[in-house]
Enzyme design. Structure first.
Site, PDB file in Angstrom:
ATOM      1  CG  ASP A  54       8.002  -0.348  11.010  1.00  0.00           C
ATOM      2  OD1 ASP A  54       7.309   0.223  10.152  1.00  0.00           O
ATOM      3  OD2 ASP A  54       8.865  -1.194  10.727  1.00  0.00           O
ATOM      4  CG  LEU A 113      -2.323  -0.356   1.243  1.00  0.00           C
ATOM      5  CD1 LEU A 113      -2.952   0.054   2.570  1.00  0.00           C
ATOM      6  CD2 LEU A 113      -3.075   0.286   0.095  1.00  0.00           C
ATOM      7  CB  SER A 114       4.483   1.837   0.586  1.00  0.00           C
ATOM      8  OG  SER A 114       4.576   1.163   1.812  1.00  0.00           O
ATOM      9  CE  LYS A 140      10.588  -3.241   7.890  1.00  0.00           C
ATOM     10  NZ  LYS A 140       9.506  -3.155   8.879  1.00  0.00           N
TER      11      LYS A 140
END
Ligand code: ATR
Length: 275
Positions: free
Chosen positions: A107, A20-21, A70
């Site tokens: 986050d 969705l970014s 990450k």
């Protein structure tokens, strides 16, 4: 209009086609009136550092980082912010004025901001965190930074629970699932219930008035949140965390927060309705 001066930002991940970014960030950029565009790059596992090298070569304005890169990116950038250093995990890469690339982790801060936006400050609260994976760790780190009074980590694998609880320092400990009942705020960070109808804990442990959060946002109203609502708890879904962590990324890149309402509207328009 996209032109030669347009800055490009992107998310790297694998898989990435359902992210969705791009929807969130392009709505955010439009709300800020900046000449930036945001897309997604499918980067194979192990190629994260090469993507950071490409950011330098191509002069990308910013990178968002998701699974499985990450940790690799935490090693590929020049500097880490305190949360990224503690977590050994980066979800945002930005430029410093001197040309260094900085890794951040938004986050956990996005989680805390989304709770605040829903009217639930975390300062002084007792929180039970179910799960100790990447998402759980970022939330524990951010809760401690935001002044939670106590955090109990409940996880299937005890070693992971202990490692995650260390991020919260003296206010965090490992506990059994019974800790759910006494908490002011209960957060599901496990993948249990993502589409399989299972629940991360017995909803009989929940009570009226508690704040119950599920970081899952597909579906938005998970079976666990439904069960929590049935006992009179106040529920918060995971879409807010997603939107707020993205908004914090734009603040890092551009120095200003985008319009959260515009990003939320774009997310609603693009997500399928709950079944
Ligand atoms: P994320 O990055 O989204 O947090 P993750 O790092 O894979 O994902 O973490 C998944 C979390 O869900 C972990 O806490 C995991 O528990 P373990 O540490 O015991 O693996 C938890 N989890 C996944 N499947 C589970 C299951 N069937 N029952 C209980 N916990 C589960």
């Amino acid at each position: 209009m996209i032109g030669a001066a347009t800055r490009v930002a992107a998310v790297i991940g694998h898989p990435i086609q359902h992210s969705l970014s791009p929807v969130l960030h392009n709505a955010g950029f439009a709300s800020l009136g900046v000449d930036w565009v945001y897309t997604a790059f499918d980067v194979a596992p192990g190629q994260g550092a090469a993507a950071v090298a490409a950011m330098r070569t191509l002069g990308l304005g910013g990178l968002s980082v998701t699974m499985p890169h990450k940790q690799e990116i935490a090693r590929a950038v020049d500097v880490l912010d305190p949360a990224a250093r503690a977590l050994d995990s980066v979800n945002t890469v930005s430029w410093r004025d001197d040309g260094a690339l900085v890794g951040h982790s938004t986050d956990g801060a996005g989680f805390v901001a989304s709770l605040a936006a829903a009217g639930h400050g975390v300062t002084g609260t007792t929180v039970c965190v179910l799960g100790a994976g990447g998402a759980g760790r970022s939330i524990i780190d951010a809760l401690a930074r935001a002044g939670a009074a106590a955090i109990t980590v409940v996880n299937r694998t005890e070693a992971a629970a202990h490692a995650a609880a260390q991020l919260g320092g003296s206010i965090a400990s490992v506990g059994a699932v019974a800790a759910v009942t006494d908490a002011d705020i209960v957060v599901n960070t496990t993948s249990v219930g993502m589409g399989d109808g299972r629940l991360p804990c017995d909803p009989g442990l929940l009570r009226a008035g508690q704040v119950v959060v599920d970081i899952v946002y597909r579906p938005r109203f998970t079976p666990w949140l439904r069960a929590a609502q049935a006992v009179g708890a106040v529920t918060v879904d995971g879409l807010g965390m997603l939107i707020h962590q993205a908004a914090l990324q734009e603040q890092i890149w551009l120095g200003r927060l985008p319009d959260l309402a515009a990003m939320t509207a774009a997310a609603h328009a693009s997500l399928p309705p709950d079944p």
